[in-house]
Design an enzyme around this catalytic site. Structure first.
Site, PDB file in Angstrom:
ATOM      1  NE  ARG A  61      -2.227  -2.214   2.908  1.00 16.17           N
ATOM      2  CZ  ARG A  61      -2.143  -2.274   4.229  1.00 16.17           C
ATOM      3  NH1 ARG A  61      -2.722  -1.357   4.960  1.00 16.17           N
ATOM      4  NH2 ARG A  61      -1.483  -3.239   4.820  1.00 16.17           N
ATOM      5  CD  GLU A  98      -0.165  -7.407  17.957  1.00 14.07           C
ATOM      6  OE1 GLU A  98      -0.503  -7.212  16.777  1.00 14.07           O
ATOM      7  OE2 GLU A  98      -0.958  -7.524  18.900  1.00 14.07           O
TER       8      GLU A  98
END
Ligand code: AMP
Length: 173
Positions: A61, A98
């Site tokens: 993106r 994460e």
């Protein structure tokens, strides 16, 4: 630019790509000519006077926004890519996710000494990706003139990781 209008074109997708993540889907904004145009213009206006030589975006993106912004700023575009995608000699930076780590690469000859580089992405979350990109720019002797985002997830406090830089986002959550 009306921030609320831009916000209306961002879609929340719960539990994507994994449970507990609220994914900010920008495809409705990209598909709307006015919203896309206004977003790029607003980012460009912020950096117009800064003197940007290169805009850096990471796949996938990031490419869309950074490419359009580079064109609008009369700057060049440089891709940061996942490992193994770039064909020539690369410099890499690892960053924390994460769970686990990820790596971005750029061509070692992508930035000349003292070139002024703007780092662009759709979302600022934890700031790990942006900070890895800044390391790549600086390792090659470039200067990070700023970090621009379409939207910022403020509750993740990504700015603390990139506090040394001029960080600008159009929409805050
Ligand atoms: P971070 O390194 O944590 O700042 O994450 C930023 C990168 O992950 C960006 O390239 C984003 O496109 C993507 N990202 C992280 N969280 C989200 C989210 N909630 N929605 C959409 N993209 C996200």
């Amino acid at each position: 630019m009306n921030v609320q209008t831009l916000r209306d074109h961002i879609r929340d997708i719960p539990d994507f790509p994994t449970d507990g993540i609220m994914f900010k889907d920008i495809t409705p904004l990209l598909a709307d000519a006015q919203a896309f145009h206004d977003s790029i213009n607003a980012l460009a206006n912020h950096y117009d006077a800064t003197g940007v030589d290169l805009v850096m975006g990471a796949e996938a993106r990031g490419f869309i926004l950074a490419g359009a912004l580079a064109h609008r700023l009369n700057a060049g575009f440089i891709p940061a890519r996942k490992p193994g995608k770039l064909p020539h000699n690369v410099t890499k930076a690892e960053y924390d996710l994460e769970y686990g780590t990820d790596t971005l690469e750029i061509h070692t000859d992508a930035i000349a000494e003292n070139q002024r580089v703007l780092i662009v992405d759709d979302v600022l979350a934890t700031g790990g990706t942006a900070s890895a990109k800044a390391r790549l720019v600086e390792e090659l002797g470039g200067t990070v003139v700023g970090m621009g985002f379409l939207l910022e997830l403020g509750f993740l406090n990504g700015r603390s990781k990139i506090a040394d830089y001029d960080v600008y986002s159009l929409i805050q959550y």
